[in-house]
Design a protein around this motif. Sequence first.
Motif, PDB file in Angstrom:
ATOM      1  N   CYS A  15       0.726  -1.345   0.219  1.00 44.70           N
ATOM      2  CA  CYS A  15       0.049   0.010  -0.085  1.00 44.70           C
ATOM      3  C   CYS A  15       0.931   1.182   0.069  1.00 44.70           C
ATOM      4  N   ARG A  17       1.309   4.715   1.686  1.00 40.67           N
ATOM      5  CA  ARG A  17       0.734   5.204   2.853  1.00 40.67           C
ATOM      6  C   ARG A  17       1.952   6.746   3.292  1.00 40.67           C
ATOM      7  N   THR A  81      -2.564  -0.688  -3.423  1.00 40.97           N
ATOM      8  CA  THR A  81      -3.620  -0.206  -2.533  1.00 40.97           C
ATOM      9  C   THR A  81      -3.286   1.247  -2.057  1.00 40.97           C
ATOM     10  N   GLU A  83      -3.896   4.330   0.447  1.00 40.51           N
ATOM     11  CA  GLU A  83      -4.642   5.110   1.775  1.00 40.51           C
ATOM     12  C   GLU A  83      -5.186   6.312   1.173  1.00 40.51           C
ATOM     13  N   GLU A  84      -6.038   6.680   1.958  1.00 43.99           N
ATOM     14  CA  GLU A  84      -7.052   8.118   1.831  1.00 43.99           C
ATOM     15  C   GLU A  84      -6.117   9.364   1.873  1.00 43.99           C
ATOM     16  N   PRO A  85      -5.273   9.570   2.678  1.00 46.89           N
ATOM     17  CA  PRO A  85      -4.459  10.859   2.679  1.00 46.89           C
ATOM     18  C   PRO A  85      -3.543  10.768   1.378  1.00 46.89           C
ATOM     19  N   ALA A  87      -4.301   9.316  -1.475  1.00 53.18           N
ATOM     20  CA  ALA A  87      -5.041   9.390  -2.555  1.00 53.18           C
ATOM     21  C   ALA A  87      -5.570  10.936  -2.539  1.00 53.18           C
ATOM     22  N   GLN A  88      -5.775  11.549  -1.442  1.00 49.07           N
ATOM     23  CA  GLN A  88      -6.148  12.981  -1.687  1.00 49.07           C
ATOM     24  C   GLN A  88      -4.973  13.831  -2.314  1.00 49.07           C
ATOM     25  N   HIS A  99     -10.241  12.668  -4.872  1.00 48.63           N
ATOM     26  CA  HIS A  99     -10.969  11.607  -3.920  1.00 48.63           C
ATOM     27  C   HIS A  99     -12.288  12.230  -3.292  1.00 48.63           C
ATOM     28  N   SER A 101     -13.724  12.599  -0.455  1.00 45.38           N
ATOM     29  CA  SER A 101     -13.465  13.274   0.827  1.00 45.38           C
ATOM     30  C   SER A 101     -12.878  14.788   0.542  1.00 45.38           C
ATOM     31  N   THR A 102     -12.117  14.960  -0.516  1.00 41.01           N
ATOM     32  CA  THR A 102     -11.750  16.167  -0.728  1.00 41.01           C
ATOM     33  C   THR A 102     -12.748  17.206  -1.040  1.00 41.01           C
ATOM     34  N   GLN A 105     -14.588  17.916   2.287  1.00 42.62           N
ATOM     35  CA  GLN A 105     -13.793  18.923   3.125  1.00 42.62           C
ATOM     36  C   GLN A 105     -14.004  20.332   2.620  1.00 42.62           C
TER      37      GLN A 105
END
Length: 133
Positions: A15, A17, A81, A83-85, A87-88, A99, A101-102, A105
Amino acid sequence: MSQAATGAAKYIRYCLRLSHWGCKNRPFYHIVVAKKNFPNRHYIDPVEQVGTYDPLPNSNNEKLCALNLERLSHYMAGGITIEEPVAQLLGLAGFTPQHPSTYSQAWRNRQALDDDQTRRTNVILKQVQEETN
């Protein structure tokens, strides 16, 4: 199994990260390729470092992010894979689509600037409010 099928899942156990470096009051992150089941610790060496991220603004009010796009595309083609941070960050850099969640936010930040009820009481918004008065 065919060669094409195994090539797409080459990095399925890894992943992308953020690995925290720096101090509590001065964070600095390395974007690393690590095994999914390994904890995010300094004493466990990652497979490879593919970038850095400095979240504190510099003198030009910029948050710096350095990416090795060639290695990132290599790992993403292998099915890694993300991870979300990370990917942002990749979405904001224009390397991948944004992403979700961007967007949420950004919507919350716009609401906080418009409405005093939803505004969080942090130093940055207080300074902006004082400058506009």
